[in-house]
Motif scaffolding. Sequence first.
Motif, mmCIF file in Angstrom:
data_model
loop_
_atom_site.group_PDB
_atom_site.id
_atom_site.type_symbol
_atom_site.label_atom_id
_atom_site.label_comp_id
_atom_site.label_asym_id
_atom_site.label_seq_id
_atom_site.Cartn_x
_atom_site.Cartn_y
_atom_site.Cartn_z
ATOM 1 N N LEU A 94 0.854 -1.189 0.000
ATOM 2 C CA LEU A 94 0.000 0.000 0.000
ATOM 3 C C LEU A 94 0.886 1.233 0.000
ATOM 4 N N VAL A 95 0.705 2.071 -1.011
ATOM 5 C CA VAL A 95 1.451 3.328 -1.108
ATOM 6 C C VAL A 95 0.451 4.472 -0.973
ATOM 7 N N ASN A 96 0.439 5.104 0.198
ATOM 8 C CA ASN A 96 -0.443 6.247 0.458
ATOM 9 C C ASN A 96 0.243 7.513 -0.027
ATOM 10 N N ASN A 97 -0.177 7.991 -1.183
ATOM 11 C CA ASN A 97 0.508 9.112 -1.814
ATOM 12 C C ASN A 97 -0.383 10.333 -2.043
ATOM 13 N N ALA A 98 -1.674 10.151 -2.226
ATOM 14 C CA ALA A 98 -2.539 11.250 -2.660
ATOM 15 C C ALA A 98 -2.459 12.440 -1.714
ATOM 16 N N ARG A 143 3.735 -4.483 2.997
ATOM 17 C CA ARG A 143 4.534 -3.262 2.965
ATOM 18 C C ARG A 143 3.600 -2.061 2.875
ATOM 19 N N ILE A 144 3.701 -1.175 3.853
ATOM 20 C CA ILE A 144 2.973 0.091 3.837
ATOM 21 C C ILE A 144 4.005 1.202 3.673
ATOM 22 N N VAL A 145 3.868 1.975 2.630
ATOM 23 C CA VAL A 145 4.768 3.103 2.407
ATOM 24 C C VAL A 145 3.912 4.360 2.324
ATOM 25 N N ASN A 146 4.128 5.260 3.245
ATOM 26 C CA ASN A 146 3.361 6.500 3.316
ATOM 27 C C ASN A 146 4.194 7.646 2.761
ATOM 28 N N LEU A 147 3.703 8.253 1.692
ATOM 29 C CA LEU A 147 4.405 9.410 1.136
ATOM 30 C C LEU A 147 4.122 10.603 2.021
ATOM 31 N N SER A 148 5.039 10.827 2.933
ATOM 32 C CA SER A 148 4.963 11.993 3.791
ATOM 33 C C SER A 148 5.684 13.133 3.074
ATOM 34 N N SER A 149 6.481 13.867 3.771
ATOM 35 C CA SER A 149 7.113 15.056 3.216
ATOM 36 C C SER A 149 8.130 15.555 4.229
ATOM 37 N N VAL A 150 9.018 16.420 3.778
ATOM 38 C CA VAL A 150 9.844 17.118 4.745
ATOM 39 C C VAL A 150 8.938 17.870 5.721
ATOM 40 N N HIS A 151 7.724 18.189 5.283
ATOM 41 C CA HIS A 151 6.770 18.860 6.163
ATOM 42 C C HIS A 151 6.127 17.911 7.162
ATOM 43 N N GLY A 152 6.440 16.626 7.094
ATOM 44 C CA GLY A 152 6.107 15.734 8.193
ATOM 45 C C GLY A 152 7.122 15.810 9.311
ATOM 46 N N LEU A 153 8.280 16.432 9.025
ATOM 47 C CA LEU A 153 9.367 16.561 9.988
ATOM 48 C C LEU A 153 9.622 18.009 10.393
ATOM 49 N N ARG A 154 9.243 18.924 9.541
ATOM 50 C CA ARG A 154 9.422 20.356 9.783
ATOM 51 C C ARG A 154 8.156 21.086 9.371
ATOM 52 N N ALA A 155 7.880 22.191 10.024
ATOM 53 C CA ALA A 155 6.728 23.013 9.644
ATOM 54 C C ALA A 155 7.167 24.156 8.743
ATOM 55 N N SER A 156 6.223 24.659 7.969
ATOM 56 C CA SER A 156 6.418 25.888 7.197
ATOM 57 C C SER A 156 5.199 26.770 7.401
ATOM 58 N N ALA A 157 5.414 28.049 7.353
ATOM 59 C CA ALA A 157 4.299 28.984 7.483
ATOM 60 C C ALA A 157 3.347 28.836 6.305
ATOM 61 N N ASN A 188 6.505 2.504 6.783
ATOM 62 C CA ASN A 188 7.498 3.576 6.787
ATOM 63 C C ASN A 188 6.975 4.797 6.044
ATOM 64 N N CYS A 189 7.598 5.926 6.328
ATOM 65 C CA CYS A 189 7.336 7.150 5.575
ATOM 66 C C CYS A 189 8.525 7.457 4.671
ATOM 67 N N VAL A 190 8.231 7.996 3.504
ATOM 68 C CA VAL A 190 9.244 8.579 2.639
ATOM 69 C C VAL A 190 8.984 10.075 2.623
ATOM 70 N N ASN A 191 10.033 10.847 2.883
ATOM 71 C CA ASN A 191 9.872 12.284 3.140
ATOM 72 C C ASN A 191 10.667 13.129 2.151
ATOM 73 N N PRO A 192 10.125 13.341 0.970
ATOM 74 C CA PRO A 192 10.842 14.191 0.012
ATOM 75 C C PRO A 192 10.688 15.664 0.336
ATOM 76 N N GLY A 193 11.665 16.439 -0.138
ATOM 77 C CA GLY A 193 11.499 17.881 -0.176
ATOM 78 C C GLY A 193 10.591 18.222 -1.342
ATOM 79 N N GLY A 255 8.846 1.712 10.855
ATOM 80 C CA GLY A 255 8.592 2.775 11.819
ATOM 81 C C GLY A 255 9.505 3.973 11.674
ATOM 82 N N THR A 256 10.073 4.130 10.484
ATOM 83 C CA THR A 256 11.034 5.215 10.307
ATOM 84 C C THR A 256 10.586 6.161 9.202
ATOM 85 N N SER A 257 11.340 7.240 9.033
ATOM 86 C CA SER A 257 11.058 8.247 8.014
ATOM 87 C C SER A 257 12.322 8.462 7.193
#
Length: 267
Positions: A94-98, A143-157, A188-193, A255-257
């Motif tokens: 499962l790839v949660n990307n939307a 396999r669960i892969v969650n398309l997170s973001s650098v914004h899952g680790l850092r905030a932006s205004a 796991n999460c994948v966290n692109p910029g 359990g990682t990013s």
Amino acid sequence: MTAPLVPAPLPHSVTVDLGGRTALVTGAAGGIGRACALRLAAAGAKVRAVDRDAAGLEELAARGAGLGGTVESVVLDLTDLDAAEQAAAGTDILVNNAGLQLVRPIEEFPPEVFHTVLTVMLEAPFRLIRGALPHMYGQGWGRIVNLSSVHGLRASAFKSAYVSAKHGLEGLSKTAALEGAPHGVTSNCVNPGYVRTPLVERQISDQAAAHGIPEEQVLTEVLLKDAALKRLVEPHEVAEAVAYLCTPQASFITGTSLALDGGWTAH
């Protein structure tokens, strides 16, 4: 200023054999989701490509023909949560990307848009995971892969909904990892910029207005300001990370990013 370099596509970095596996990818009609669907199909998977863009899915299915696996189009709006959960039944990967984005100050952010963003980007992944787990648990592999973001680790205004959804997705992914570990399921999460996708391109005018600068300055002064590598991430680079997390060699990663942020979070 010289335009950021665009790396040429490279051969697939890892050999992935997903023959006999069924993979569901949301937001598959374009951008990262499209790249992931094609990469998993090339590895031999039967891909359920989920999106509300029927024309984009049709093009994807045609592009995926002959890659090794197959691409099945599933036209679905993820705000239909019951349908989302049902679509995930029987999937091995499962790839949660939307996702969707709106750039506005909190006091100007439409509450209905905040609700929609959280529904599509956090509640729908929960329902998709919920739908996929019985099959994964039953076979002792998933396999669960969650398309997170650098914004899952850092905030932006100006991105209250997106940042909230991605931070929530990080917690959901870790919870799924803890619960899935005894059953052979990783999460796991994948966290692109910032990735070269239509979603990012559509942000430029909003970012220019929010920051009071010309659109041509947004890339270098806003989007890439905190990254050490001054270029956008390419969708195929993200898809390679997703594919790697589906390999036997990645079975101890859960359990990682995985940050693909050009050094943004190194600050």
